[in-house]
Design a protein around this motif. Structure first.
Motif, PDB file in Angstrom:
ATOM      1  N   GLY B 191       0.838  -1.194   0.000  1.00 10.47           N
ATOM      2  CA  GLY B 191       0.000   0.000   0.000  1.00 10.47           C
ATOM      3  C   GLY B 191       0.874   1.246   0.000  1.00 10.47           C
ATOM      4  O   GLY B 191       2.026   1.197   0.437  1.00 10.47           O
ATOM      5  N   PHE B 192       0.326   2.337  -0.544  1.00  7.92           N
ATOM      6  CA  PHE B 192       1.079   3.590  -0.603  1.00  7.92           C
ATOM      7  C   PHE B 192       0.350   4.712   0.127  1.00  7.92           C
ATOM      8  O   PHE B 192      -0.876   4.854   0.012  1.00  7.92           O
ATOM      9  N   LEU B 193       1.129   5.528   0.850  1.00  4.31           N
ATOM     10  CA  LEU B 193       0.635   6.822   1.317  1.00  4.31           C
ATOM     11  C   LEU B 193       1.118   7.857   0.308  1.00  4.31           C
ATOM     12  O   LEU B 193       2.324   7.949   0.055  1.00  4.31           O
ATOM     13  N   ALA B 194       0.206   8.609  -0.283  1.00  3.05           N
ATOM     14  CA  ALA B 194       0.608   9.629  -1.260  1.00  3.05           C
ATOM     15  C   ALA B 194       0.700  10.983  -0.569  1.00  3.05           C
ATOM     16  O   ALA B 194      -0.029  11.260   0.382  1.00  3.05           O
ATOM     17  N   ALA B 195       1.606  11.829  -1.098  1.00  2.00           N
ATOM     18  CA  ALA B 195       1.892  13.121  -0.461  1.00  2.00           C
ATOM     19  C   ALA B 195       0.786  14.124  -0.758  1.00  2.00           C
ATOM     20  O   ALA B 195       0.445  14.374  -1.911  1.00  2.00           O
ATOM     21  N   PRO B 217      -3.800  -0.364  -2.713  1.00  2.00           N
ATOM     22  CA  PRO B 217      -4.482   0.879  -2.329  1.00  2.00           C
ATOM     23  C   PRO B 217      -3.528   2.064  -2.176  1.00  2.00           C
ATOM     24  O   PRO B 217      -2.351   1.899  -1.860  1.00  2.00           O
ATOM     25  N   VAL B 218      -4.054   3.256  -2.429  1.00  2.00           N
ATOM     26  CA  VAL B 218      -3.310   4.508  -2.244  1.00  2.00           C
ATOM     27  C   VAL B 218      -4.153   5.419  -1.361  1.00  2.00           C
ATOM     28  O   VAL B 218      -5.323   5.671  -1.657  1.00  2.00           O
ATOM     29  N   VAL B 219      -3.564   5.896  -0.273  1.00  2.00           N
ATOM     30  CA  VAL B 219      -4.265   6.815   0.618  1.00  2.00           C
ATOM     31  C   VAL B 219      -3.500   8.137   0.653  1.00  2.00           C
ATOM     32  O   VAL B 219      -2.293   8.160   0.901  1.00  2.00           O
ATOM     33  N   ILE B 220      -4.201   9.222   0.360  1.00  2.57           N
ATOM     34  CA  ILE B 220      -3.566  10.537   0.347  1.00  2.57           C
ATOM     35  C   ILE B 220      -3.563  11.107   1.763  1.00  2.57           C
ATOM     36  O   ILE B 220      -4.608  11.140   2.426  1.00  2.57           O
ATOM     37  N   ALA B 221      -2.376  11.512   2.206  1.00  2.00           N
ATOM     38  CA  ALA B 221      -2.203  11.884   3.610  1.00  2.00           C
ATOM     39  C   ALA B 221      -1.707  13.316   3.760  1.00  2.00           C
ATOM     40  O   ALA B 221      -0.895  13.785   2.961  1.00  2.00           O
ATOM     41  N   GLY B 222      -2.189  13.991   4.784  1.00  2.00           N
ATOM     42  CA  GLY B 222      -1.667  15.299   5.171  1.00  2.00           C
ATOM     43  C   GLY B 222      -0.359  15.152   5.921  1.00  2.00           C
ATOM     44  O   GLY B 222       0.234  14.068   5.949  1.00  2.00           O
ATOM     45  N   PHE B 223       0.104  16.228   6.541  1.00  2.00           N
ATOM     46  CA  PHE B 223       1.457  16.247   7.072  1.00  2.00           C
ATOM     47  C   PHE B 223       1.545  16.274   8.588  1.00  2.00           C
ATOM     48  O   PHE B 223       2.618  16.149   9.146  1.00  2.00           O
ATOM     49  N   ALA B 231      -4.204   8.231   8.035  1.00  2.00           N
ATOM     50  CA  ALA B 231      -4.058   7.656   6.694  1.00  2.00           C
ATOM     51  C   ALA B 231      -3.523   6.231   6.778  1.00  2.00           C
ATOM     52  O   ALA B 231      -3.915   5.359   5.995  1.00  2.00           O
ATOM     53  N   THR B 232      -2.622   5.991   7.725  1.00  2.00           N
ATOM     54  CA  THR B 232      -2.065   4.645   7.897  1.00  2.00           C
ATOM     55  C   THR B 232      -3.160   3.665   8.328  1.00  2.00           C
ATOM     56  O   THR B 232      -3.238   2.536   7.825  1.00  2.00           O
ATOM     57  N   ARG B 245      -8.344   0.731  -3.301  1.00  2.00           N
ATOM     58  CA  ARG B 245      -8.876   1.891  -3.994  1.00  2.00           C
ATOM     59  C   ARG B 245      -8.133   3.138  -3.526  1.00  2.00           C
ATOM     60  O   ARG B 245      -7.255   3.045  -2.657  1.00  2.00           O
ATOM     61  N   VAL B 246      -8.482   4.281  -4.115  1.00  2.00           N
ATOM     62  CA  VAL B 246      -7.863   5.541  -3.716  1.00  2.00           C
ATOM     63  C   VAL B 246      -8.738   6.181  -2.646  1.00  2.00           C
ATOM     64  O   VAL B 246      -9.947   6.329  -2.850  1.00  2.00           O
ATOM     65  N   VAL B 247      -8.144   6.537  -1.512  1.00  2.00           N
ATOM     66  CA  VAL B 247      -8.890   7.243  -0.475  1.00  2.00           C
ATOM     67  C   VAL B 247      -8.155   8.535  -0.140  1.00  2.00           C
ATOM     68  O   VAL B 247      -6.933   8.542   0.030  1.00  2.00           O
ATOM     69  N   ASN B 248      -8.908   9.613  -0.102  1.00  2.00           N
ATOM     70  CA  ASN B 248      -8.326  10.925   0.195  1.00  2.00           C
ATOM     71  C   ASN B 248      -8.636  11.290   1.646  1.00  2.00           C
ATOM     72  O   ASN B 248      -9.755  11.645   1.975  1.00  2.00           O
ATOM     73  N   THR B 249      -7.624  11.198   2.517  1.00  2.00           N
ATOM     74  CA  THR B 249      -7.850  11.561   3.922  1.00  2.00           C
ATOM     75  C   THR B 249      -7.404  12.999   4.195  1.00  2.00           C
ATOM     76  O   THR B 249      -7.285  13.407   5.341  1.00  2.00           O
TER      77      THR B 249
END
Lengths: 90, 377
Positions: B191-195, B217-223, B231-232, B245-249
């Motif tokens: 799985g990937f955390l996207a920036a 899956p790819v989860v978009i994560a804040g900082f 996101a994790t 799937r793609v999830v935008n957190t």
């Protein structure tokens, strides 16, 4: 350098905004941002360009981490990054 | 340690929430009942993970790895050589400070500067243009960074820069690099955390083809530390459920379609080409180069760059032991490197990962990769 830095818009003239970053006023380009920006808005600045207008309801939570970084150790990598992003505005 | 003790000295905005997320992760990993590796691709994420000691909150079986998320680190040796050769021809190079010590075949930009070349450290492409406006000298913006930064470079190119200004683009595009890492036969990444801020530009939807192809899956994560934890949790839930799937957190900064005005400028100026990412692989569509319409601002067209003239020199012996490439591909970590914190330190970096503030090795040197909670106080 992916972090960016939020700032409060003081004044807007065409494609440039004067933005306050923790008391430092700098000019930020509005060439990239895709929403109208007005005084009082917060924007996210990356290398001298506003890349996003921060939704008003998200401003407080966005600022919290930056407040802590700006008040902390100046040599901290994240603080260095944030200060570099402020330097990127002119 | 999977759950924070009540007196944990971590600086979370909401420590109660952080503890409950750590407990959720522990429960999910018990359910999964096997080791799991996930990857993030952002130097700012690694800074936050290391600074706030997030790995100490993760269950032992969950490995959170930094991938090729440092644009300076993946700038290839010949790209540095191009900058050095242009500087040696008397042009002024304007670039981000992290670039100076990145090793080239023979010289870094810092070495070229010590030998008399004009190198300016800048924080914005606009500052490179300002330098050009105030001199008759040729000024070359040696441009590094992912799509978030490439957008700014595109904007100054479209804003009628002076004729003595040009761009040496070493900009990189992240989605194809995720494809390569996910497709490596030995990859254990599930799985990937996207920036978050790269996705601010490209939008969450840019990752849909990746998910469809790789079923990862790819989860978009804040900082913020809490954003990364949330996101994790989301990512592990998706893996456990087997529903990639793609999830935008990070909806406060990222939309499905992204910043369309910025994308329009980015793709008007740049095209993707295959190119090498230092130590990792040749990545199809991984490099951003100026389109032919912008040949007049392309430093590669303006200057004669004779790379083979540099390459009679063998690279220094120590560099051959550097494992930066394996680290950025998620195969090994800095502690597996015989040079880490010995011959290779920020003051005297052997590999690019120890040069940049976003490099895994420099971040681990400063904060430690899996710090004790006591140390992070």
């Amino acid at each position: 350098m992916c972090l960016g830095v939020p700032g409060r818009v003081i004044e807007v003239s065409e494609f440039t905004a004067t933005v306050d970053f923790w008391g430092v006023r700098k000019d930020v380009s509005l060439m990239i941002v895709d929403e109208p920006v007005s005084p009082g808005d917060y924007i996210l600045n990356h290398v001298g360009f506003a890349i996003r207008r921060i939704p008003p309801e998200a401003v407080e939570e966005t600022l919290a981490m930056y407040d802590m970084l700006m008040a902390g150790d100046a040599a901290d990598l994240m603080a260095v990054d944030v200060r570099g992003e402020i330097e990127g505005a002119s | 340690m999977s759950v924070l003790p009540d007196n944990a000295p971590l600086q979370f905005r909401d420590p109660v929430l952080a503890r409950s997320m750590a407990a959720t992760l522990a429960r999910l990993m018990r359910e999964l009942d096997r080791p799991l590796a996930i990857m993030h691709v952002c130097g700012s994420h690694e800074q936050a993970i290391a600074r706030f000691g997030l790995r100490s909150l993760l269950p032992k079986a969950l490995d959170l790895i930094m991938g090729p998320g440092c644009p300076v680190c993946v700038t290839d040796v010949p790209e540095v050589d191009e900058g050095v050769l242009i500087a040696q021809q008397g042009a002024r190079i304007a670039t981000f400070g992290d670039m100076l010590k990145v090793p080239g075949t023979v010289q870094s930009l810092a070495d070229a500067q010590a030998a008399g070349a004009d190198i300016d450290i800048i924080y914005s492409p606009k500052q490179a243009v300002d330098i050009a406006r105030n001199t008759t000298q040729q000024v070359v913006f040696f441009a590094t960074g992912f799509e978030t930064t490439a957008v700014a470079t595109a904007a100054v190119i479209l804003d009628d820069p002076p004729p003595n200004f040009s761009v040496l683009s070493a900009h990189k595009y992240i989605p194809p690099a995720m494809e390569i890492v996910a497709g490596m036969p030995e990859s254990r990444i599930e799985g990937f955390l996207a920036a978050g801020h790269a996705a601010t530009i490209t939008g969450a939807d840019v990752f849909e083809p990746f998910v469809a192809r790789h079923r990862i899956p790819v989860v978009i994560a804040g900082f913020e530390p809490i954003d990364i934890l949330a996101a994790t949790v989301e990512l592990v839930e998706l893996i456990l459920a087997g529903t990639p799937r793609v999830v935008n957190t990070f909806p406060r900064c990222v939309t499905a379609k992204g910043n369309l005005a910025a994308q329009e400028q980015l793709w008007r100026v740049f095209q993707t080409v295959e190119g090498r990412w230092r130590g990792i692989a040749d990545i199809p569509d991984g490099n951003l180069r100026l389109r032919d319409e912008f040949a007049h601002v392309d430093a590669r067209k303006r200057f004669t760059i004779d790379l083979p003239s540099l390459w009679d020199f063998a690279p220094p012996g120590l560099a051959r032991q550097c494992i930066c490439g394996d680290i950025m591909a998620g195969m090994r970590n800095p502690k597996d490197c015989s040079l880490f914190n010995k011959e290779c330190v920020p003051e005297n970096p052997i590999g690019a990962c120890m040069v940049s503030n976003e490099g895994t090795c420099k971040i681990w040197h400063l904060y430690g990769g899996v710090p004790d909670l006591e140390v992070t106080a």
